[in-house]
Design an enzyme around this catalytic site. Structure first.
Site, PDB file in Angstrom:
ATOM      1  NE  ARG A  45     -24.242  20.192 -19.703  1.00 39.22           N
ATOM      2  CZ  ARG A  45     -24.819  19.040 -19.323  1.00 39.22           C
ATOM      3  NH1 ARG A  45     -26.127  18.926 -19.317  1.00 39.22           N
ATOM      4  NH2 ARG A  45     -24.082  18.025 -18.952  1.00 39.22           N
ATOM      5  CB  ILE A 104     -25.993  17.688 -14.655  1.00 37.34           C
ATOM      6  CG1 ILE A 104     -26.758  18.416 -15.767  1.00 37.34           C
ATOM      7  CG2 ILE A 104     -24.496  17.816 -14.889  1.00 37.34           C
ATOM      8  CD1 ILE A 104     -26.494  19.936 -15.795  1.00 37.34           C
ATOM      9  CB  SER A 105     -28.458  13.766 -18.183  1.00 36.81           C
ATOM     10  OG  SER A 105     -29.289  13.298 -17.150  1.00 36.81           O
ATOM     11  CD  GLN A 106     -23.466  11.856 -23.417  1.00 33.65           C
ATOM     12  OE1 GLN A 106     -24.168  10.894 -23.125  1.00 33.65           O
ATOM     13  NE2 GLN A 106     -22.585  11.822 -24.384  1.00 33.65           N
ATOM     14  N   PRO A 107     -25.258  16.197 -22.298  1.00 33.24           N
ATOM     15  CG  PRO A 107     -24.014  18.128 -22.759  1.00 33.24           C
ATOM     16  CD  PRO A 107     -23.911  16.781 -22.115  1.00 33.24           C
TER      17      PRO A 107
END
Ligand code: SAH
Length: 214
Positions: A34, A60-63
């Site tokens: 990531r 970028i979205s939260q994991p």
């Protein structure tokens, strides 16, 4: 801790601990770098429990959200998947390792080009990228076994996305309803109608509209 250790910890503390149990999803998240999908200056934050800026006002979205969405698509590896809003390409890379073929659409060239480069570097060779308005889907490649949208649409999904879903196919999309923003799953039934489920409160950047978009 090195990046591999940080990823392992991310999966344990942020994802498994919150109930995502799909073993294939957990494994690709342990393996996929990531930190290469964010600005080098933010690499040390890449495995934290939050979204991060990727430029042009996008994130970028939260994991956890990424893992939750992938698990909710219920993938077995055989699928052809359409992704709308590829952004950094991180979710695309995960999908590439989870399914047969990925069709990724992004409206911003400034994001799509570096994302494509990183996907090539990581040898994600089963990904096709189109720079276009994702509201139209990818009609030439339809039908899709799964469609995943990483930007919030008002009230209802864009009709072409529902149309491009195979029977039994799942569309995952954040929608703005009366109570706020929620992740929805639409499943195409054999009769042609759709089962609609509201899954989880969430927060995404806007899916730019058909008129304002391009
Ligand atoms: N999954 C991505 C999320 C990026 S944010 C990641 O984790 O990096 C959402 C993305 O949707 C942004 O890159 C934005 O440019 C894109 N987007 C917004 N509206 C769009 C549209 N109509 N068509 C295609 N992409 C769109």
């Amino acid at each position: 801790m090195n990046y591999a250790q940080l990823r392992k910890k991310m999966v344990e503390d942020q994802i498994r601990a919150r109930g995502v149990s799909d073993v294939r999803v957990l494994e690709v998240m342990r393996q996929t770098p990531r930190h290469l999908f964010v600005d080098p200056g933010l690499a040390h934050q890449a495995y934290g429990d939050s979204p991060l800026p990727i430029g042009d006002g996008q994130t970028i979205s939260q994991p956890y959200i990424v893992a939750y969405m992938l698990a909710a698509l219920e993938l077995d590896g055989s699928e052809k998947v359409l992704e709308i809003g590829m952004g950094s390409g991180y979710l695309t890379a995960l999908l590439s390792r989870l399914v047969e073929r990925v069709y990724a659409v992004e409206r911003l060239r400034s994001l799509a080009i570096p994302a494509r480069k990183m996907l090539d570097q990581l040898e994600c060779s089963n990904v096709l990228v189109k720079i276009f308005d994702g509201n139209y889907g990818w009609p030439e490649a339809a039908p899709f076994d799964a469609i995943i949208v990483s930007a919030v649409a008002p009230a209802a999904p864009p009709p072409p996305l529902l149309e491009q879903l195979a029977v039994g196919g799942r569309l995952l999309i954040p929608l703005l309803d009366e109570q706020g923003e929620y992740l929805y799953r639409f499943t195409r039934q054999p009769e042609g109608d759709f089962r609609r489920e509201r899954l989880l409160a969430c927060s995404f950047v806007k899916l730019v509209g058909r008129r304002g978009g391009r």
